[in-house]
Design a protein around this motif. Sequence first.
Motif, PDB file in Angstrom:
ATOM      1  N   MET A 258      -8.196  11.527   2.092  1.00  0.00           N
ATOM      2  CA  MET A 258      -7.054  11.983   1.294  1.00  0.00           C
ATOM      3  C   MET A 258      -6.089  10.819   1.029  1.00  0.00           C
ATOM      4  SD  MET A 258      -3.940  14.472   2.406  1.00  0.00           S
ATOM      5  CE  MET A 258      -2.470  14.587   1.400  1.00  0.00           C
ATOM      6  N   LEU A 259      -5.818  10.052   2.068  1.00  0.00           N
ATOM      7  CA  LEU A 259      -4.788   9.015   1.928  1.00  0.00           C
ATOM      8  C   LEU A 259      -5.280   7.836   1.099  1.00  0.00           C
ATOM      9  CD1 LEU A 259      -3.306   9.345   5.497  1.00  0.00           C
ATOM     10  CD2 LEU A 259      -2.190   9.936   3.331  1.00  0.00           C
ATOM     11  N   GLU A 260      -6.572   7.543   1.178  1.00  0.00           N
ATOM     12  CA  GLU A 260      -7.129   6.481   0.343  1.00  0.00           C
ATOM     13  C   GLU A 260      -7.072   6.908  -1.125  1.00  0.00           C
ATOM     14  OE1 GLU A 260      -7.803   3.466   1.323  1.00  0.00           O
ATOM     15  OE2 GLU A 260      -8.329   2.980  -0.763  1.00  0.00           O
ATOM     16  N   THR A 261      -7.388   8.182  -1.392  1.00  0.00           N
ATOM     17  CA  THR A 261      -7.324   8.693  -2.772  1.00  0.00           C
ATOM     18  C   THR A 261      -5.879   8.622  -3.281  1.00  0.00           C
ATOM     19  OG1 THR A 261      -9.079  10.224  -2.169  1.00  0.00           O
ATOM     20  CG2 THR A 261      -7.982  10.641  -4.261  1.00  0.00           C
ATOM     21  N   TYR A 262      -4.955   9.012  -2.441  1.00  0.00           N
ATOM     22  CA  TYR A 262      -3.533   8.960  -2.824  1.00  0.00           C
ATOM     23  C   TYR A 262      -3.133   7.528  -3.197  1.00  0.00           C
ATOM     24  CZ  TYR A 262       1.547   8.839  -2.215  1.00  0.00           C
ATOM     25  OH  TYR A 262       2.886   8.626  -2.406  1.00  0.00           O
ATOM     26  N   HIS A 263      -3.474   6.590  -2.332  1.00  0.00           N
ATOM     27  CA  HIS A 263      -3.121   5.189  -2.606  1.00  0.00           C
ATOM     28  C   HIS A 263      -3.722   4.749  -3.948  1.00  0.00           C
ATOM     29  CE1 HIS A 263      -2.737   0.872  -2.343  1.00  0.00           C
ATOM     30  NE2 HIS A 263      -4.047   0.772  -2.487  1.00  0.00           N
ATOM     31  N   ARG A 264      -5.000   5.039  -4.145  1.00  0.00           N
ATOM     32  CA  ARG A 264      -5.703   4.582  -5.341  1.00  0.00           C
ATOM     33  C   ARG A 264      -5.081   5.210  -6.588  1.00  0.00           C
ATOM     34  NH1 ARG A 264      -9.923   7.007  -6.943  1.00  0.00           N
ATOM     35  NH2 ARG A 264     -10.432   7.897  -4.928  1.00  0.00           N
ATOM     36  N   LYS A 265      -4.765   6.490  -6.521  1.00  0.00           N
ATOM     37  CA  LYS A 265      -4.253   7.175  -7.716  1.00  0.00           C
ATOM     38  C   LYS A 265      -2.832   6.751  -8.075  1.00  0.00           C
ATOM     39  CE  LYS A 265      -7.062  11.179  -8.272  1.00  0.00           C
ATOM     40  NZ  LYS A 265      -7.072  12.599  -8.571  1.00  0.00           N
ATOM     41  N   ARG A 266      -2.029   6.373  -7.110  1.00  0.00           N
ATOM     42  CA  ARG A 266      -0.625   6.084  -7.392  1.00  0.00           C
ATOM     43  C   ARG A 266      -0.288   4.605  -7.563  1.00  0.00           C
ATOM     44  NH1 ARG A 266       2.059   7.918 -10.078  1.00  0.00           N
ATOM     45  NH2 ARG A 266       4.040   7.322  -9.152  1.00  0.00           N
ATOM     46  N   HIS A 267      -1.009   3.715  -6.857  1.00  0.00           N
ATOM     47  CA  HIS A 267      -0.486   2.353  -6.741  1.00  0.00           C
ATOM     48  C   HIS A 267      -0.479   1.604  -8.071  1.00  0.00           C
ATOM     49  CE1 HIS A 267       0.029  -1.570  -4.401  1.00  0.00           C
ATOM     50  NE2 HIS A 267       1.066  -0.822  -4.116  1.00  0.00           N
ATOM     51  N   LEU A 268      -1.516   1.815  -8.894  1.00  0.00           N
ATOM     52  CA  LEU A 268      -1.566   1.094 -10.172  1.00  0.00           C
ATOM     53  C   LEU A 268      -0.418   1.514 -11.076  1.00  0.00           C
ATOM     54  CD1 LEU A 268      -5.310   0.810 -11.207  1.00  0.00           C
ATOM     55  CD2 LEU A 268      -3.701  -1.016 -10.597  1.00  0.00           C
ATOM     56  N   ASP A 269      -0.179   2.837 -11.136  1.00  0.00           N
ATOM     57  CA  ASP A 269       0.920   3.353 -11.968  1.00  0.00           C
ATOM     58  C   ASP A 269       2.262   2.790 -11.477  1.00  0.00           C
ATOM     59  OD1 ASP A 269       2.021   5.233 -14.010  1.00  0.00           O
ATOM     60  OD2 ASP A 269       2.957   6.131 -12.240  1.00  0.00           O
ATOM     61  N   VAL A 270       2.437   2.788 -10.153  1.00  0.00           N
ATOM     62  CA  VAL A 270       3.680   2.271  -9.574  1.00  0.00           C
ATOM     63  C   VAL A 270       3.857   0.791  -9.933  1.00  0.00           C
ATOM     64  CG1 VAL A 270       4.729   1.637  -7.362  1.00  0.00           C
ATOM     65  CG2 VAL A 270       3.859   3.949  -7.690  1.00  0.00           C
ATOM     66  N   GLN A 271       2.786   0.005  -9.788  1.00  0.00           N
ATOM     67  CA  GLN A 271       2.882  -1.431 -10.105  1.00  0.00           C
ATOM     68  C   GLN A 271       3.265  -1.639 -11.577  1.00  0.00           C
ATOM     69  OE1 GLN A 271      -1.045  -2.371  -8.563  1.00  0.00           O
ATOM     70  NE2 GLN A 271      -0.155  -3.976  -7.321  1.00  0.00           N
TER      71      GLN A 271
ATOM     72  N   ARG B 151       0.847  -1.202   0.000  1.00  0.00           N
ATOM     73  CA  ARG B 151       0.000   0.000   0.000  1.00  0.00           C
ATOM     74  C   ARG B 151       0.880   1.249   0.000  1.00  0.00           C
ATOM     75  NH1 ARG B 151      -5.152   0.487   0.898  1.00  0.00           N
ATOM     76  NH2 ARG B 151      -4.774   2.599   1.619  1.00  0.00           N
ATOM     77  N   MET B 152       0.309   2.354  -0.480  1.00  0.00           N
ATOM     78  CA  MET B 152       1.042   3.625  -0.496  1.00  0.00           C
ATOM     79  C   MET B 152       0.719   4.463   0.742  1.00  0.00           C
ATOM     80  SD  MET B 152       2.596   3.769  -3.562  1.00  0.00           S
ATOM     81  CE  MET B 152       2.978   5.495  -3.804  1.00  0.00           C
ATOM     82  N   SER B 153      -0.202   3.975   1.600  1.00  0.00           N
ATOM     83  CA  SER B 153      -0.589   4.787   2.757  1.00  0.00           C
ATOM     84  C   SER B 153      -1.079   3.920   3.902  1.00  0.00           C
ATOM     85  CB  SER B 153      -1.695   5.775   2.358  1.00  0.00           C
ATOM     86  OG  SER B 153      -2.844   5.071   1.942  1.00  0.00           O
ATOM     87  N   GLY B 154      -1.098   4.507   5.093  1.00  0.00           N
ATOM     88  CA  GLY B 154      -1.671   3.895   6.288  1.00  0.00           C
ATOM     89  C   GLY B 154      -2.294   5.021   7.099  1.00  0.00           C
ATOM     90  N   GLU B 155      -2.732   4.718   8.315  1.00  0.00           N
ATOM     91  CA  GLU B 155      -3.388   5.771   9.105  1.00  0.00           C
ATOM     92  C   GLU B 155      -2.450   6.969   9.302  1.00  0.00           C
ATOM     93  OE1 GLU B 155      -6.436   5.396  12.728  1.00  0.00           O
ATOM     94  OE2 GLU B 155      -4.364   5.071  13.353  1.00  0.00           O
ATOM     95  N   ARG B 156      -2.916   8.151   8.836  1.00  0.00           N
ATOM     96  CA  ARG B 156      -2.191   9.428   8.987  1.00  0.00           C
ATOM     97  C   ARG B 156      -0.816   9.437   8.295  1.00  0.00           C
ATOM     98  NH1 ARG B 156      -4.889  14.004   9.941  1.00  0.00           N
ATOM     99  NH2 ARG B 156      -6.920  13.213  10.483  1.00  0.00           N
TER     100      ARG B 156
END
Length: 408
Positions: free
Chosen positions: A337-350, A287-292
């Motif tokens: 915010m952090l869920e959006t960040y994870h969703r927007k970045r993780h596919l591109d990173v993979q 994952r690209m994020s966790g709590e805070r």
Amino acid sequence: MMRLETDILISGGGVAGLTAAAAFGTAGFRVICVDPSPPVTSANDAGADLRSTAFLQPSVTVLQEAGLWERLFPHAAALQIMRIIDAGGVVPEPRLIKDFNASDVSEQPFGWNLPNWLLRREMVGRLAELPNVDFRPGTATTRLLTRASEALVTLSDGTNVRARLVIGADGRDSLVRQSLGIPVTTTRYGQKALAFAVTHPLPHQNVSTEIHRSGGPFTLVPLPDRDGLPASAVVWMETGPNVERLAALPIAEFEAEMNLRSCHVLGPLTLASSLTVWPIISQIAARMSGERCALMAEAAHVMPPIGAQGLNMSLADLRELLDLAKAAPAEIGSEKMLETYHRKRHLDVQARVTGIDLLNRASMVGAQGLRDLRAKALEALYSARPVRQTLMRVGLGLRSGGKTTETP
Ligand SMILES: Cc1cc2nc3c(=O)[nH]c(=O)nc-3n(C[C@H](O)[C@H](O)[C@H](O)COP(=O)(O)OP(=O)(O)OC[C@H]3O[C@@H](n4cnc5c(N)ncnc54)[C@H](O)[C@@H]3O)c2cc1C
């Protein structure tokens, strides 16, 4: 015991963390950035990072927003052409040369190359101009606790920090990532990279050259002239034992091997710096994020240095975080915010980690039959203009179609 409060705590002051500190500081957020190792800001000092970074077009807007680009641009060498050479025949000489010219997809160069030690010097200089950024070299993050409303960070000097958002930019063994319990998938290639600078008699003409034979690519990336001579940064990937052997050679013998491997494309190369050795792996966080907390750069993704993707992906992480924070400053560090960040970045990173893994495996092959196959694949990909242009756009990380014309 000192207690501090801040909007953003950035764990890690490598190139990625320093850029993030400058960007969020320039945007008006209160930032604390910590790193146990003070940055080495001269090429000749012990521990200097002698790699260079080619900033691709989309990264430049992030650097501009961070107030960094005007400091960096005077020291940068433009990259207009990416030249791929297959030298995988029986004799070590170019047998296939393909030029990817930025003018096919943009009125701008692909990117601009700068030495990493100089990046650190200019970034530290920029942070000193920002009263809302507290940069603490010599201090590590030692403990992280989070709850829905904030993160609580303990630093190595005993200071406790309350932050709305923690950015883990603390490298491939990230303490932030480990504290969050986010697992990684790691691929080891048994490869290492040598990074150093060279001068040469032939001008590079803003061409970045990747030469493939076996063991991994030998890459020459343009640098500004050095003592009146054309200069380039080199990344030479090889099997681990071979890199250890090369690094231990007397200079004249090393130069002879380097010149054989470079196929003399820029004339005889002369070593112009010491050598540094880097282990090569691919790694991706689940994952690209966790709590805070948000993970960025090598804390989230590591890959072999091919196609100048590593730090450019890190700045794409930063782009996303910065856009989200600026759009809703009161919401920084929120779950949304952090869920959006994870969703927007993780596919591109993979996708990029997978793509670079394949390119690296293709470059490593030793068997003659496989090297011939590689040359055929390069020929086929290059020959179809639309495929070539798509590859270039994807490699650059451009978001939409059409030519880019903006002046940096
Ligand atoms: C040979 C080579 C050439 C490359 N060339 C390019 C290129 O041309 N273009 C490109 O885009 N990318 C390139 N890359 C990739 C790029 O260099 C990396 O992506 C980038 O340096 C990683 O930056 P980082 O800040 O994430 O990691 P690092 O530079 O490792 O920084 C992490 C920082 O975190 C700090 N830290 C560790 N633990 C803690 C803690 N507990 N608390 C606080 N701080 C901590 C460390 O001291 C360190 O300073 C290359 C990589 C290699 C190996």
